[in-house]
Design an enzyme around this catalytic site. Structure first.
Site, PDB file in Angstrom:
ATOM      1  CG  ASP A  49      23.961  41.632  43.798  1.00  0.00           C
ATOM      2  OD1 ASP A  49      24.581  40.708  44.350  1.00  0.00           O
ATOM      3  OD2 ASP A  49      24.386  42.807  43.749  1.00  0.00           O
ATOM      4  NE  ARG A  50      29.061  39.049  43.130  1.00  0.00           N
ATOM      5  CZ  ARG A  50      30.383  39.028  43.015  1.00  0.00           C
ATOM      6  NH1 ARG A  50      31.029  37.878  43.054  1.00  0.00           N
ATOM      7  NH2 ARG A  50      31.060  40.150  42.881  1.00  0.00           N
ATOM      8  CE  LYS A  81      26.164  41.341  40.808  1.00  0.00           C
ATOM      9  NZ  LYS A  81      26.737  42.655  41.151  1.00  0.00           N
ATOM     10  CG  ASP A  91      24.159  42.065  47.621  1.00  0.00           C
ATOM     11  OD1 ASP A  91      24.766  41.053  47.198  1.00  0.00           O
ATOM     12  OD2 ASP A  91      24.216  43.168  47.038  1.00  0.00           O
ATOM     13  CB  SER A 106      28.278  42.227  47.483  1.00  0.00           C
ATOM     14  OG  SER A 106      27.903  41.346  46.464  1.00  0.00           O
ATOM     15  CG  HIS A 107      31.100  38.829  46.606  1.00  0.00           C
ATOM     16  ND1 HIS A 107      30.767  40.043  46.058  1.00  0.00           N
ATOM     17  CD2 HIS A 107      32.435  38.725  46.528  1.00  0.00           C
ATOM     18  CE1 HIS A 107      31.868  40.640  45.646  1.00  0.00           C
ATOM     19  NE2 HIS A 107      32.906  39.875  45.920  1.00  0.00           N
ATOM     20  CG  ASP A 119      25.529  37.877  46.188  1.00  0.00           C
ATOM     21  OD1 ASP A 119      24.289  37.875  45.998  1.00  0.00           O
ATOM     22  OD2 ASP A 119      26.233  38.897  46.063  1.00  0.00           O
TER      23      ASP A 119
HETATM   24  C1  G16 Z   1      30.099  44.078  42.126  1.00  0.00           C
HETATM   25  C2  G16 Z   1      29.554  44.832  40.955  1.00  0.00           C
HETATM   26  C3  G16 Z   1      29.679  44.007  39.715  1.00  0.00           C
HETATM   27  C4  G16 Z   1      31.116  43.569  39.526  1.00  0.00           C
HETATM   28  C5  G16 Z   1      31.597  42.837  40.752  1.00  0.00           C
HETATM   29  C6  G16 Z   1      33.070  42.505  40.699  1.00  0.00           C
HETATM   30  O1  G16 Z   1      29.281  42.974  42.378  1.00  0.00           O
HETATM   31  O2  G16 Z   1      28.209  45.176  41.135  1.00  0.00           O
HETATM   32  O3  G16 Z   1      29.231  44.766  38.638  1.00  0.00           O
HETATM   33  O4  G16 Z   1      31.231  42.748  38.402  1.00  0.00           O
HETATM   34  O5  G16 Z   1      31.411  43.638  41.884  1.00  0.00           O
HETATM   35  O6  G16 Z   1      33.790  43.682  40.686  1.00  0.00           O
HETATM   36  P1  G16 Z   1      35.357  43.690  40.894  1.00  0.00           P
HETATM   37  O7  G16 Z   1      35.893  42.800  39.799  1.00  0.00           O
HETATM   38  O8  G16 Z   1      35.754  45.118  40.749  1.00  0.00           O
HETATM   39  O9  G16 Z   1      35.653  43.097  42.230  1.00  0.00           O
HETATM   40  P2  G16 Z   1      28.740  42.696  43.834  1.00  0.00           P
HETATM   41  O10 G16 Z   1      27.923  41.454  43.702  1.00  0.00           O
HETATM   42  O11 G16 Z   1      29.972  42.528  44.665  1.00  0.00           O
HETATM   43  O12 G16 Z   1      27.958  43.913  44.193  1.00  0.00           O
END
Ligand code: G16
Length: 543
Positions: free
Chosen positions: A281-282, A376, A279, A113-114, A277
């Site tokens: 989704d953000r 998302k 991938d 992801s990010h 981000d």
């Molecule tokens: C993931 C999850 C999200 C979550 C985020 C932060 O996002 O898919 O639902 O809100 O992590 O999670 P944490 O607070 O546990 O770090 P992504 O975009 O990283 O896949």
């Protein structure tokens, strides 16, 4: 081509976090690490025999090698077909879209992801189920159990396939279909939004900057914004996905998308700014001289979604993660629709979306989405904003101000303390948890605690229960602080402190959020002993 059965031994650290398994790339590249996890996914879902899955990733370092390996493992495990994005690429929302469109049995997304990418940075693997959404906890726990007992995995002894050539090939008895990663997703967006209205908006001289952060959304944004919608060349920047995201941190927030922030607060600011981000989704959304918090974005989108064709019949309900501000709740209240509060993690929205209880979902962590897929969706959020702007023809700042005037403003900020000692972080949370009963009545920095609990969630659809999802401290007057440990980091622990205060008076809507929340931040620090226990006097990141 023969099927190899390779002996292996378990790795102890393969429990999926908030969103799949994320580790340093070097951890994933060590012999058998990726293979153990992937075989455990296959075993946990009852094997792959005769199944069809989707495979894609955000293009980060090790993406291609991992894709080849996963394909060979899928073939050796008896899969009928794998649909894979060209070059091994698919954004997370596009993977969800493809899983749903072709009614496959699920999919694997290679992404952290990010988190940054590269040989010294992060890699990740997550499994999505047949509805296109992240595997729910019951499945991720079953995967974890398999990783603890694994003794062998299966791999087809075959040469790599050409991931760049579109079309169907075979890997042993398995079909591999390499697809254009953008086409299906773009078709879905076309059905939801008024592309003609957005095209007319751009034709009228409306200006935009979309920062793809050298990540996966680049090709999607180029094709849709610049190609189909006629945004001027140069609208999408950093549009070519790079294995190390250009050395940056592909997280669309005011710190990591600094360049975009600076532009949007300068005299040269375009009308609209957005970023996504690693991938895809953000999302981050800005207007000229204004940053829209993800919590506010969810609320504004919910209040205006009916302006887009895909949502013109109204919303069934809104869901948000518990740490997300209650701004969206006020919209749900006014619309007279259901409002759901879930633990952090998109996987918790899946049942609500499947059951038709929620149409829009959102999280403070820059995630917004709807029932069009089960992830998302960064570009979707940007397109919904564009559709709203195309209809309302008002600056983002005015839309935000009138929204607050109508609903009140939820001042909101998240403070992150990153890379802190994991044991110290766990002790901080455990000690706070142990004191929850005695906190009400405590006064800190002029704020009186009126409630303190540890959020637990019972899924209204399947009754599953998730405990310990974040400590909530409520103050007199409705302000609150929430604390939880991140489930997506790969180094030490990240303590997240979420701060919120509601302000109904429009005359007081122009405060700096950090000032508006200063007393709550100080109280949270004192009550949990953050500075004392972590040695940090300042958060590393304030979103
Ligand atoms: C993931 C999850 C999200 C979550 C985020 C932060 O996002 O898919 O639902 O809100 O992590 O999670 P944490 O607070 O546990 O770090 P992504 O975009 O990283 O896949």
């Amino acid at each position: 081509m023969s099927i190899l059965t390779v002996k292996t031994t378990p790795f102890a650290d393969q429990r999926p976090g908030t969103s799949g398994l994320r580790k340093k790339t070097t951890v994933f590249m060590q012999p058998n690490y990726l293979e153990n996890f992937v075989q455990s996914v296959f075993d946990a879902i009852g094997g792959l025999s005769a199944k069809t899955i989707v495979l894609g990733g955000d293009g980060r370092y090790f993406n291609r090698e991992a894709a080849q390996k996963i394909l060979k493992m899928a073939a050796a495990n008896g899969a009928a077909k794998v649909i894979v994005g060209q070059g091994g690429l698919l954004s997370t929302p596009a993977a969800s879209c493809v899983i749903r469109k072709y009614r496959t049995d699920g999919g694997i997304v290679m992404s952290a992801s990010h988190n940054p990418g590269g040989p010294k940075e992060d890699f990740g693997v997550k499994y999505n189920i047949a509805n296109g959404g992240p595997a729910p906890e019951a499945v991720t726990e079953a995967i974890f159990e398999c990783t603890r007992a694994i003794s062998e995995y299966r791999l087809l002894d075959a040469p790599d396939i050409d991931l760049d050539a579109l079309g169907e090939t075979r890997l042993g008895d398995m079909s591999v279909v390499v697809i254009d990663p953008v086409a299906d997703y773009e078709e879905l967006m076309h059905g939801l939004f008024d592309f003609d209205a957005i095209r007319a908006l751009f034709a009228s001289g409306f200006t935009m900057r979309f920062d793809a952060m050298h990540a996966i959304t680049g090709p999607y944004a180029q094709s849709i914004l610049t190609g189909t919608l006629g945004a001027p060349e140069g609208t999408v920047v950093n549009a070519v996905p790079l294995p190390d995201f250009g050395g940056g941190h592909p997280d669309p927030n005011p710190v990591w998308a600094r360049e975009l922030m600076d532009l949007m607060f300068s005299d040269a600011a375009p009308d609209f700014g957005a970023a996504s981000d690693g991938d895809g989704d953000r999302n981050m959304v800005l207007g000229r001289h204004v940053y829209v918090t993800p919590s506010d974005s969810l609320a504004v989108l919910a209040a205006n979604a009916h302006l887009a064709p895909g949502y013109e019949d109204g919303l069934a309900g809104i869901a948000r993660s518990m740490p997300t501000s209650a701004a969206a709740d006020r919209v749900a209240d006014k619309l007279g629709i259901g409002c759901y509060e879930t633990p952090t993690g998109w996987k918790f929205f899946g049942n609500l979306l499947d059951a038709g209880k929620a149409t829009l979902c959102g999280e403070e962590s820059a995630g917004t989405g709807s029932n069009h897929i089960r992830e998302k969706d960064g570009l979707w959020a940007v397109l919904l904003w564009l559709n709203i702007l195309a209809v309302r023809r008002e600056p983002v700042a005015d839309i935000l101000k009138s929204h607050w005037a109508e609903y009140g403003r939820n001042y909101y900020s998240r403070h992150d303390y990153e890379g802190i000692d994991a044991a110290a972080a766990a002790t901080l949370m455990d000690d706070l948890r142990a004191r929850l009963g005695s906190l009400p009545g405590t006064v800190s920095h002029g704020l009186t605690v009126v409630s303190a609990d540890d959020f637990a969630y019972t899924d209204p659809v399947d009754g599953s229960r998730s405990e310990k999802q974040g400590i909530r401290i409520g103050f007199e007057g409705g302000a609150r602080a929430v604390m939880r440990l991140s489930g997506t980091g790969t180094e030490g622990a990240t303590l997240r402190v979420y701060l919120e205060r509601f302000e109904p008076d429009p005359a007081k809507h122009d405060l700096d959020p950090q000032e508006a929340l200063a007393a709550i931040a100080a109280a949270a620090d004192e009550i949990a002993g953050i500075t004392a226990r972590t040695g940090r006097s300042e958060p590393d990141l304030m979103t």
